[in-house]
Design an enzyme around this catalytic site. Structure first.
Site, PDB file in Angstrom:
ATOM      1  N   ARG A 133       0.819  -1.239   0.000  1.00  0.00           N
ATOM      2  CA  ARG A 133       0.000   0.000   0.000  1.00  0.00           C
ATOM      3  C   ARG A 133       0.840   1.271   0.000  1.00  0.00           C
ATOM      4  NH1 ARG A 133      -3.184  -3.046   3.836  1.00  0.00           N
ATOM      5  NH2 ARG A 133      -4.812  -4.103   2.656  1.00  0.00           N
ATOM      6  N   LYS A 155       2.863  11.074 -11.855  1.00  0.00           N
ATOM      7  CA  LYS A 155       1.992  10.201 -12.656  1.00  0.00           C
ATOM      8  C   LYS A 155       2.727   8.892 -12.861  1.00  0.00           C
ATOM      9  CE  LYS A 155      -0.913  13.274 -15.404  1.00  0.00           C
ATOM     10  NZ  LYS A 155      -1.238  13.718 -16.776  1.00  0.00           N
ATOM     11  N   GLU A 197       9.287  16.991 -25.616  1.00  0.00           N
ATOM     12  CA  GLU A 197       8.634  17.419 -24.365  1.00  0.00           C
ATOM     13  C   GLU A 197       9.183  18.772 -23.909  1.00  0.00           C
ATOM     14  OE1 GLU A 197       5.999  15.960 -23.329  1.00  0.00           O
ATOM     15  OE2 GLU A 197       6.142  13.764 -23.364  1.00  0.00           O
ATOM     16  N   LYS A 239       6.862  22.687 -14.828  1.00  0.00           N
ATOM     17  CA  LYS A 239       6.052  21.543 -14.377  1.00  0.00           C
ATOM     18  C   LYS A 239       5.732  21.678 -12.891  1.00  0.00           C
ATOM     19  CE  LYS A 239       5.011  16.782 -15.011  1.00  0.00           C
ATOM     20  NZ  LYS A 239       5.208  15.550 -15.713  1.00  0.00           N
ATOM     21  N   GLU A 249      -4.684  16.589 -11.824  1.00  0.00           N
ATOM     22  CA  GLU A 249      -5.262  16.927 -13.137  1.00  0.00           C
ATOM     23  C   GLU A 249      -6.779  17.093 -13.113  1.00  0.00           C
ATOM     24  OE1 GLU A 249      -3.108  15.308 -16.510  1.00  0.00           O
ATOM     25  OE2 GLU A 249      -4.997  15.191 -17.608  1.00  0.00           O
ATOM     26  N   ARG A 253      -3.494  21.013 -15.126  1.00  0.00           N
ATOM     27  CA  ARG A 253      -2.421  20.072 -15.460  1.00  0.00           C
ATOM     28  C   ARG A 253      -2.587  19.472 -16.855  1.00  0.00           C
ATOM     29  NH1 ARG A 253       0.696  15.548 -11.746  1.00  0.00           N
ATOM     30  NH2 ARG A 253       1.976  14.772 -13.456  1.00  0.00           N
ATOM     31  N   ASN A 257      -0.442  18.027 -21.583  1.00  0.00           N
ATOM     32  CA  ASN A 257      -0.711  17.004 -22.598  1.00  0.00           C
ATOM     33  C   ASN A 257      -0.862  17.589 -23.991  1.00  0.00           C
ATOM     34  OD1 ASN A 257      -0.672  14.460 -21.265  1.00  0.00           O
ATOM     35  ND2 ASN A 257      -2.477  15.143 -20.136  1.00  0.00           N
ATOM     36  N   HIS A 260      -0.539  15.389 -27.023  1.00  0.00           N
ATOM     37  CA  HIS A 260      -0.591  14.000 -26.563  1.00  0.00           C
ATOM     38  C   HIS A 260      -1.844  13.251 -27.020  1.00  0.00           C
ATOM     39  CE1 HIS A 260       2.786  15.316 -24.201  1.00  0.00           C
ATOM     40  NE2 HIS A 260       2.895  14.177 -23.553  1.00  0.00           N
ATOM     41  N   HIS A 264      -0.843   9.947 -28.455  1.00  0.00           N
ATOM     42  CA  HIS A 264      -1.207   8.643 -27.871  1.00  0.00           C
ATOM     43  C   HIS A 264      -1.934   7.777 -28.901  1.00  0.00           C
ATOM     44  CE1 HIS A 264      -0.980  10.022 -23.369  1.00  0.00           C
ATOM     45  NE2 HIS A 264       0.203   9.819 -23.899  1.00  0.00           N
ATOM     46  N   HIS A 277       7.621   7.645 -27.745  1.00  0.00           N
ATOM     47  CA  HIS A 277       6.610   8.550 -27.183  1.00  0.00           C
ATOM     48  C   HIS A 277       6.865   9.997 -27.631  1.00  0.00           C
ATOM     49  CE1 HIS A 277       3.788  10.292 -24.341  1.00  0.00           C
ATOM     50  NE2 HIS A 277       4.758  11.046 -23.851  1.00  0.00           N
TER      51      HIS A 277
HETATM   52  P1  NAD Z   1      12.330   4.941 -22.298  1.00  0.00           P
HETATM   53  O1  NAD Z   1      12.153   4.870 -20.853  1.00  0.00           O
HETATM   54  O2  NAD Z   1      11.847   3.809 -23.129  1.00  0.00           O
HETATM   55  O3  NAD Z   1      13.868   5.218 -22.612  1.00  0.00           O
HETATM   56  C1  NAD Z   1      14.255   5.375 -23.932  1.00  0.00           C
HETATM   57  C2  NAD Z   1      15.385   4.401 -24.338  1.00  0.00           C
HETATM   58  O4  NAD Z   1      16.615   4.907 -23.858  1.00  0.00           O
HETATM   59  C3  NAD Z   1      15.244   3.013 -23.761  1.00  0.00           C
HETATM   60  O5  NAD Z   1      15.726   2.087 -24.703  1.00  0.00           O
HETATM   61  C4  NAD Z   1      16.175   3.048 -22.559  1.00  0.00           C
HETATM   62  O6  NAD Z   1      16.642   1.782 -22.184  1.00  0.00           O
HETATM   63  C5  NAD Z   1      17.279   3.912 -23.084  1.00  0.00           C
HETATM   64  N1  NAD Z   1      18.053   4.666 -22.112  1.00  0.00           N
HETATM   65  C6  NAD Z   1      17.607   5.265 -20.984  1.00  0.00           C
HETATM   66  N2  NAD Z   1      18.582   6.004 -20.438  1.00  0.00           N
HETATM   67  C7  NAD Z   1      19.665   5.848 -21.214  1.00  0.00           C
HETATM   68  C8  NAD Z   1      20.978   6.389 -21.179  1.00  0.00           C
HETATM   69  N3  NAD Z   1      21.331   7.286 -20.265  1.00  0.00           N
HETATM   70  N4  NAD Z   1      21.851   5.995 -22.125  1.00  0.00           N
HETATM   71  C9  NAD Z   1      21.480   5.126 -23.109  1.00  0.00           C
HETATM   72  N5  NAD Z   1      20.242   4.620 -23.216  1.00  0.00           N
HETATM   73  C10 NAD Z   1      19.341   4.989 -22.277  1.00  0.00           C
HETATM   74  O7  NAD Z   1      11.609   6.247 -22.899  1.00  0.00           O
HETATM   75  P2  NAD Z   1      11.456   7.733 -22.370  1.00  0.00           P
HETATM   76  O8  NAD Z   1      11.369   8.556 -23.577  1.00  0.00           O
HETATM   77  O9  NAD Z   1      12.420   8.068 -21.326  1.00  0.00           O
HETATM   78  O10 NAD Z   1      10.026   7.704 -21.652  1.00  0.00           O
HETATM   79  C11 NAD Z   1       8.858   7.442 -22.378  1.00  0.00           C
HETATM   80  C12 NAD Z   1       7.798   6.969 -21.413  1.00  0.00           C
HETATM   81  O11 NAD Z   1       7.533   7.993 -20.450  1.00  0.00           O
HETATM   82  C13 NAD Z   1       6.481   6.636 -22.070  1.00  0.00           C
HETATM   83  O12 NAD Z   1       6.005   5.419 -21.560  1.00  0.00           O
HETATM   84  C14 NAD Z   1       5.574   7.767 -21.639  1.00  0.00           C
HETATM   85  O13 NAD Z   1       4.224   7.385 -21.564  1.00  0.00           O
HETATM   86  C15 NAD Z   1       6.131   8.114 -20.304  1.00  0.00           C
HETATM   87  N6  NAD Z   1       5.839   9.476 -19.860  1.00  0.00           N
HETATM   88  C16 NAD Z   1       5.351   9.650 -18.612  1.00  0.00           C
HETATM   89  C17 NAD Z   1       5.113  10.915 -18.135  1.00  0.00           C
HETATM   90  C18 NAD Z   1       4.651  11.106 -16.722  1.00  0.00           C
HETATM   91  O14 NAD Z   1       4.282  12.225 -16.360  1.00  0.00           O
HETATM   92  N7  NAD Z   1       4.693  10.077 -15.894  1.00  0.00           N
HETATM   93  C19 NAD Z   1       5.390  12.025 -18.949  1.00  0.00           C
HETATM   94  C20 NAD Z   1       5.903  11.817 -20.228  1.00  0.00           C
HETATM   95  C21 NAD Z   1       6.134  10.533 -20.673  1.00  0.00           C
HETATM   96  N1  GLY Z   2       3.252  14.569 -18.759  1.00  0.00           N
HETATM   97  C1  GLY Z   2       1.982  15.052 -18.372  1.00  0.00           C
HETATM   98  C2  GLY Z   2       1.804  15.242 -16.922  1.00  0.00           C
HETATM   99  O1  GLY Z   2       2.687  14.973 -16.143  1.00  0.00           O
HETATM  100  O2  GLY Z   2       0.776  15.672 -16.509  1.00  0.00           O
END
Ligand code: NAD
Ligand code: GLY
Length: 373
Positions: A133, A155, A197, A239, A249, A253, A257, A260, A264, A277
């Site tokens: 939890r 998130k 982003e 942010k 949100e 917030r 997006n 997005h 998406h 992404h």
């Molecule tokens: P990812 O986590 O897939 O990383 C991208 C690639 O880079 C992967 O292959 C990873 O293994 C590699 N990698 C990571 N760090 C590295 C480094 N320092 N050197 C070499 N390779 C490295 O993708 P991302 O773009 O970081 O994140 C995308 C995800 O984030 C999506 O799932 C998206 O939905 C999510 N997201 C969430 C929020 C939120 O607010 N929580 C906001 C935006 C995106």
């Molecule tokens: N990336 C969108 C949010 O954090 O709200």
């Protein structure tokens, strides 16, 4: 900062951005060498054990350094490695984390450390939200995208085949570590995805920052540390300002997006992992910019300005041809949709955005203009 000062190669000093959320508030540390510094972990919850969650790509690069650093603070530091990729942001990967926690009898004080990009970060955060939890977790963000966006704001989620990030929780980390040195090993395509982003924050919240990005894009693409430090800090400040007012949100917030809703749909429609992404968001921002113009909210020149910048960042500006009906179907599963009515984040003036419903015909015109036939 102007383009000239951004091109210096000096290592930037550590900067802190604070997320102000009363007892759920925390610091984002941005700088060089943070992975190895014991000070990065000062003031975090103490525990008998820490669990690092990473993946098969990031672990060979940074796991042992992080483990050695954390061992100065936690008596036991274990690691669980997940398969790499958006297509593995699912229940099976989440269960691997729980298998490790329960198999190692790790108690409710255990601190989880997400070492990786947004995929690892979102899954580790979700695991931390529900394990016993709720246990504390720290985001050690190693992609540009994670440093400017996903690691901040709480998130957490996994994907469902029918919709992206549809299963999750709001759960804030105890700290975010953005070690800019980890960006040295990031593939160029991933750097561009992070730039999407970064670009997002300009039109929705800060017109001057949009201009700064236009002036400093080459420095960012060249991984100039001072330029990166400024961009990461400014994005986190924006942010923090948004999340501080609307953590869950209920309204404001949603502006984060921008691009997005279209993005998406592209990711889900093509199958997770085909487009990154950030690539889908980049292209989605072109579409959302066009819709902002067609809805009469922005002057016509806004669209080519955004197209130019997104293209210069190495991101796609034309979407895949999924068909209008499929796009609409996918966008109706978006979390911002209400009663089947799609709601888009549109720019209402440089540095200002809001939510808008749009006629299907207008959305169809946008898709026809920006999708390959
Ligand atoms: P990812 O986590 O897939 O990383 C991208 C690639 O880079 C992967 O292959 C990873 O293994 C590699 N990698 C990571 N760090 C590295 C480094 N320092 N050197 C070499 N390779 C490295 O993708 P991302 O773009 O970081 O994140 C995308 C995800 O984030 C999506 O799932 C998206 O939905 C999510 N997201 C969430 C929020 C939120 O607010 N929580 C906001 C935006 C995106
Ligand atoms: N990336 C969108 C949010 O954090 O709200």
């Amino acid at each position: 900062m102007n383009a000239e000062s951004a091109l210096s190669t000096d290592r930037p000093a550590t900067q802190t951005v604070v997320i102000e959320l009363d007892e759920r508030g925390y610091d984002i540390l941005i700088g060089s060498g943070l992975l190895d510094a014991e000070s990065s972990w000062q003031g975090l919850p103490r525990a008998a054990a820490a669990l690092i969650v990473s993946n098969e790509t990031v672990a060979p690069l940074y796991l042992e350094r992080l483990r050695a650093s954390l061992l100065k603070v936690y008596p036991r530091v274990e690691a669980v490695l997940l398969a790499d990729g958006e297509e593995f942001k699912d229940w099976d990967s989440l269960n691997r984390i729980f298998d490790h926690l329960l198999g190692g009898a790790m108690d409710r004080k255990t601190v989880l450390f997400a070492l990786g990009g947004g995929v690892v970060g979102d899954m580790t955060g979700f695991a931390a939200a529900v394990y016993m939890r709720g246990v504390p977790f720290v985001q050690v963000a190693t992609t540009l995208l994670a440093q400017v966006d996903s690691s901040v704001g709480g998130k957490t989620a996994i994907n469902h085949p029918l919709g992206k990030n549809m299963i999750g929780a709001f759960y804030q980390p105890a700290r975010v570590i953005a070690d800019l040195d980890t960006l040295d090993t990031l593939p160029a395509r991933e750097l561009s995805a992070g730039l999407a982003e970064i670009i997002k924050y300009g039109p929705i919240a800060d017109a001057a920052f949009l201009e700064w990005i236009e002036l400093n894009l080459e420095a960012l693409l060249a991984r100039d540390k001072k330029a990166l430090a400024y961009a990461v800090k400014r994005c986190c400040e924006i942010k923090a300002w948004v999340v501080g007012q609307d953590e869950r949100e209920q309204g404001l917030r949603a502006i984060l997006n921008f691009g997005h809703t279209f993005g998406h749909a592209i990711e889900t429609g093509l199958g997770y992992g085909k487009w990154l992404h950030g690539e889908a968001v980049g292209c989605g921002m072109v579409m959302a910019s066009d819709l902002s113009v067609r809805m009469g909210l922005m002057p016509a020149e806004f669209l080519p300005r955004m197209q130019r910048l997104i293209s210069r960042a190495g991101l796609p500006v034309r979407g895949p041809q999924l068909g209008l009906q499929r796009y609409l179907e996918l966008m109706r599963v978006d979390k911002k949709a209400e009663g089947g009515q799609i709601r888009f984040v549109l720019v209402e003036g440089l540095g200002r955005a809001g939510m808008h419903a749009a006629p299907d015909a207008l959305v169809g015109d946008v898709l026809a203009s920006h999708c390959d036939q």
